[in-house]
Design a protein around this motif. Structure first.
Motif, PDB file in Angstrom:
ATOM      1  N   MET A 171       0.920  -1.190   0.271  1.00  0.00           N
ATOM      2  CA  MET A 171      -0.043  -0.019   0.118  1.00  0.00           C
ATOM      3  C   MET A 171       1.059   1.097  -0.036  1.00  0.00           C
ATOM      4  N   SER A 172       0.810   2.176  -0.717  1.00  0.00           N
ATOM      5  CA  SER A 172       1.540   3.568  -1.110  1.00  0.00           C
ATOM      6  C   SER A 172       1.314   4.456   0.436  1.00  0.00           C
ATOM      7  N   SER A 173       2.065   5.120   0.827  1.00  0.00           N
ATOM      8  CA  SER A 173       1.830   5.882   2.079  1.00  0.00           C
ATOM      9  C   SER A 173       0.716   7.323   1.479  1.00  0.00           C
ATOM     10  N   VAL A 174       0.903   7.376   0.332  1.00  0.00           N
ATOM     11  CA  VAL A 174      -0.735   7.991   0.490  1.00  0.00           C
ATOM     12  C   VAL A 174      -2.035   7.640   0.746  1.00  0.00           C
ATOM     13  N   ASN A 175      -2.419   5.603   0.461  1.00  0.00           N
ATOM     14  CA  ASN A 175      -3.047   5.086   1.065  1.00  0.00           C
ATOM     15  C   ASN A 175      -3.202   5.013   2.576  1.00  0.00           C
ATOM     16  N   ARG A 176      -1.641   4.983   2.610  1.00  0.00           N
ATOM     17  CA  ARG A 176      -1.679   4.419   4.008  1.00  0.00           C
ATOM     18  C   ARG A 176      -2.136   6.476   5.187  1.00  0.00           C
ATOM     19  N   LEU A 177      -1.760   6.982   4.304  1.00  0.00           N
ATOM     20  CA  LEU A 177      -1.927   8.216   5.625  1.00  0.00           C
ATOM     21  C   LEU A 177      -3.761   8.110   5.313  1.00  0.00           C
ATOM     22  N   GLN A 178      -4.161   8.576   4.015  1.00  0.00           N
ATOM     23  CA  GLN A 178      -5.658   8.386   4.296  1.00  0.00           C
ATOM     24  C   GLN A 178      -6.642   7.759   4.889  1.00  0.00           C
ATOM     25  N   GLU A 179      -6.256   5.952   5.553  1.00  0.00           N
ATOM     26  CA  GLU A 179      -6.625   5.338   5.977  1.00  0.00           C
ATOM     27  C   GLU A 179      -6.703   5.725   7.631  1.00  0.00           C
ATOM     28  N   ALA A 180      -5.568   6.333   8.096  1.00  0.00           N
ATOM     29  CA  ALA A 180      -4.862   7.182   9.117  1.00  0.00           C
ATOM     30  C   ALA A 180      -6.106   7.929   9.642  1.00  0.00           C
ATOM     31  N   ILE A 181      -6.469   8.715   8.606  1.00  0.00           N
ATOM     32  CA  ILE A 181      -7.346   9.943   8.722  1.00  0.00           C
ATOM     33  C   ILE A 181      -8.683   9.548   8.680  1.00  0.00           C
ATOM     34  N   MET A 203      -2.822   7.661  15.102  1.00  0.00           N
ATOM     35  CA  MET A 203      -3.267   6.548  14.130  1.00  0.00           C
ATOM     36  C   MET A 203      -1.819   6.761  12.853  1.00  0.00           C
ATOM     37  N   LEU A 204      -0.916   7.786  12.975  1.00  0.00           N
ATOM     38  CA  LEU A 204      -0.086   7.840  12.132  1.00  0.00           C
ATOM     39  C   LEU A 204       0.923   6.363  11.712  1.00  0.00           C
ATOM     40  N   ILE A 213       2.659   5.141   9.146  1.00  0.00           N
ATOM     41  CA  ILE A 213       3.548   6.527   8.802  1.00  0.00           C
ATOM     42  C   ILE A 213       4.225   6.399   9.399  1.00  0.00           C
ATOM     43  N   GLU A 214       5.702   5.917   8.708  1.00  0.00           N
ATOM     44  CA  GLU A 214       7.313   6.885   8.534  1.00  0.00           C
ATOM     45  C   GLU A 214       6.848   8.272   9.000  1.00  0.00           C
ATOM     46  N   LEU A 215       8.235   9.032   9.510  1.00  0.00           N
ATOM     47  CA  LEU A 215       8.727  10.080   9.563  1.00  0.00           C
ATOM     48  C   LEU A 215       9.993  10.671  10.043  1.00  0.00           C
ATOM     49  N   GLN A 216      10.601  11.116   8.519  1.00  0.00           N
ATOM     50  CA  GLN A 216      12.244  11.103   8.354  1.00  0.00           C
ATOM     51  C   GLN A 216      12.659  12.274   9.099  1.00  0.00           C
ATOM     52  N   ILE A 260       1.382  16.579   9.935  1.00  0.00           N
ATOM     53  CA  ILE A 260       2.462  16.324  10.572  1.00  0.00           C
ATOM     54  C   ILE A 260       3.775  15.097   9.085  1.00  0.00           C
ATOM     55  N   ALA A 261       2.503  14.538   9.304  1.00  0.00           N
ATOM     56  CA  ALA A 261       3.044  13.289   7.033  1.00  0.00           C
ATOM     57  C   ALA A 261       3.734  14.006   6.692  1.00  0.00           C
ATOM     58  N   GLU A 262       3.281  15.563   6.330  1.00  0.00           N
ATOM     59  CA  GLU A 262       3.971  15.981   5.419  1.00  0.00           C
ATOM     60  C   GLU A 262       5.025  16.636   6.152  1.00  0.00           C
ATOM     61  N   TRP A 263       5.097  17.475   6.972  1.00  0.00           N
ATOM     62  CA  TRP A 263       6.265  18.406   7.024  1.00  0.00           C
ATOM     63  C   TRP A 263       7.551  17.992   7.488  1.00  0.00           C
ATOM     64  N   CYS A 264       7.149  16.899   8.121  1.00  0.00           N
ATOM     65  CA  CYS A 264       8.239  15.893   8.389  1.00  0.00           C
ATOM     66  C   CYS A 264       8.753  14.925   7.932  1.00  0.00           C
ATOM     67  N   ASN A 265       8.641  14.576   6.545  1.00  0.00           N
ATOM     68  CA  ASN A 265       8.612  13.929   5.342  1.00  0.00           C
ATOM     69  C   ASN A 265       8.850  15.014   4.566  1.00  0.00           C
ATOM     70  N   THR A 266       9.351  16.392   4.619  1.00  0.00           N
ATOM     71  CA  THR A 266       9.720  17.376   3.564  1.00  0.00           C
ATOM     72  C   THR A 266      11.158  17.174   3.790  1.00  0.00           C
ATOM     73  N   ALA A 267      12.070  17.572   2.681  1.00  0.00           N
ATOM     74  CA  ALA A 267      13.738  18.328   3.254  1.00  0.00           C
ATOM     75  C   ALA A 267      13.904  19.415   3.489  1.00  0.00           C
ATOM     76  N   LYS A 268      14.759  19.180   4.320  1.00  0.00           N
ATOM     77  CA  LYS A 268      14.655  20.832   5.110  1.00  0.00           C
ATOM     78  C   LYS A 268      15.312  21.451   3.687  1.00  0.00           C
ATOM     79  N   ASN A 269      14.318  23.209   3.874  1.00  0.00           N
ATOM     80  CA  ASN A 269      14.675  23.860   3.538  1.00  0.00           C
ATOM     81  C   ASN A 269      14.287  23.670   1.834  1.00  0.00           C
TER      82      ASN A 269
END
Length: 431
Positions: free
Chosen positions: A1-11, A139-140, A145-148, A419-428
């Motif tokens: 399952m893709s991370s997008v689908n996992r996030l939607q399931e969490a939501i 839920m994440l 949903i892993e966070l970088q 959380i899922a988007e910000w903590c999985n976005t590269a710094k700067n």
């Protein structure tokens, strides 16, 4: 399952399993962490520590005052040096209840009213924000949903009594690329003005009997003495002049004109009717705008008062003494709430807006809080931040404090997305 689908399931799970979130809130509400008197958060913080540990957070629990610890959990990211980090901050203390005979529902039990709202002390301010944030993270985690980047969860003490729980966490070295203070904002995204209290003291080096008054005020008395209380009247008049000048010369979008006030709140002086007052202390509360710092305000007030004192024959030799702020209204009778000028161009703010719009299908309200919270401490420390949480301000501190349960669900869903988007976005990374 893709991370997008996992996030939607969490939501989706946040809504379908919302009763678990309400049970979490019920547990937090059951601890009467009222402040004042404070020094009573041990049980609640122990419970929250257990919740964080179950989700894999590393725990740092440290005493701020006896019986009142801060709890900071860190969920280490998979690539923390490369991805954005986030602080989620809230306070465990709640407003005092006093006589609860006017409450329809028991203040320390979560009750669903006939209007569907949830009742209990702290549901709006701000255990609702704490519980919903925790549940979003849970839920994440459950949906893989892993966070970088690092996620730091802070449950602090003392906000209700102007105590520096959040400042203590910052001083301990906790920082991040962004911070969200999940205090009551009715899901508005907000900055805030600031507040600082201060004491102005006038003191005579000599204590004169009441019988000496004629020698200090009448012709030929030849005693240069003064009543500290009467001299304080000149200080109060000078403060009123400054307050009027601020009202005319200063403004800030989102605030009614004249919101920057100087309130002479408490006055203490004199020792007995048989003496001329040799000491007088004035406790003031100063409100200032988001683009001002409390250090700047201190300089402005002190400069104005010293100039007024220099124009008085007695005060020029007995200058007022100032004591500003403090880390506790309980311990020191002083407090500081720094201001936050909201940076709407920050990429995290844009992501939070996007998460809100994507989840709720409407544009969030961006404005200024009419109150103050701990969010200003992050700005003061150079950490970009926003005030964003569930609960209407008019229900905070009120008898029969309540919150809309649907808003708790919506807030948790928005936070999960963010959380899922910000903590999985590269710094700067550029937007």
């Amino acid at each position: 399952m893709s991370s997008v689908n996992r996030l939607q399931e969490a939501i989706t799970s946040i809504a379908s399993r919302k009763e678990e979130m309400f049970a979490l809130l019920q547990e937090l509400i059951s601890y009467p962490t009222v402040s004042p008197p404070a020094r009573n958060s041990d049980g609640a913080q122990t419970f929250l520590t257990g919740e964080l540990q179950e989700m894999g957070f590393e725990i740092d629990r440290f005493e701020v005052y006896p019986g009142d610890d801060n709890v900071v959990g860190r969920l280490r990211g998979m690539s923390p040096s490369n991805a954005n980090s986030l602080i989620i901050n809230g306070h465990m203390d709640v407003a005092e209840v006093g006589d609860d005979s006017g409450w329809t529902y028991p203040p320390f039990s979560l009750t669903r009213g006939e209007d569907r709202r949830l009742y209990g002390r702290g549901v709006a301010d701000m255990k609702g924000g704490l519980a919903a944030s925790l549940f979003a993270i849970k839920m994440l985690r459950e949906h893989g949903i892993e966070l970088q980047g690092d996620l730091i969860f802070q449950s602090v003490i003392g906000e209700e009594a102007g105590e520096a729980g959040t400042l203590a966490a910052i001083e301990r070295g906790y920082t991040a690329d962004y911070a969200v203070v999940v205090d009551s904002s009715d899901l508005h995204m907000q900055g805030q003005g600031g507040v600082i209290t201060g004491w102005i003291t006038i003191e005579s080096p000599t204590t004169l009997h009441d019988g000496m008054r004629s020698k200090t005020i009448h012709a030929g008395g030849a005693v240069r003495g003064a009543s500290a209380i009467e001299k304080m009247m000149k200080i109060i008049a000078a403060l009123q002049d400054l307050e009027r000048d601020w009202a005319v010369m200063k403004s800030y979008p989102g605030f009614p004109a004249g919101s920057n006030t100087i309130n002479p709140a408490v006055i203490e002086g004199g020792r007995h009717a048989a003496f001329i007052a040799d000491r007088c202390a004035l406790w003031i509360t100063v409100h200032f705008y988001p683009n001002e710092s409390y250090e700047q305000i201190i300089r402005e007030v002190e400069d104005h008062i010293q100039r007024a004192a220099a124009a008085d024959i007695w005060l020029r030799d007995h200058s007022p003494v100032f004591r500003w702020g403090g880390r506790s209204m309980i311990e020191e009778r002083g407090e500081i709430f720094p201001s936050l000028e909201l940076d709407q161009s920050h990429p995290a703010f844009a992501m939070l807006q996007s998460a809100y719009e994507g989840q709720l299908q409407k544009v969030p309200v961006v404005d200024m809080s009419p109150s103050v919270t701990d969010v200003g401490w992050f700005a003061h420390a150079g950490i970009p931040a926003v005030l964003f949480g569930p609960g209407e301000l008019e229900h905070a501190h009120a008898v029969d404090e309540s919150i809309d349960p649907d808003q708790l669900v919506q807030f948790a869903q928005v936070m999960a997305r963010f959380i899922a988007e910000w903590c999985n976005t590269a710094k700067n990374a550029k937007e």
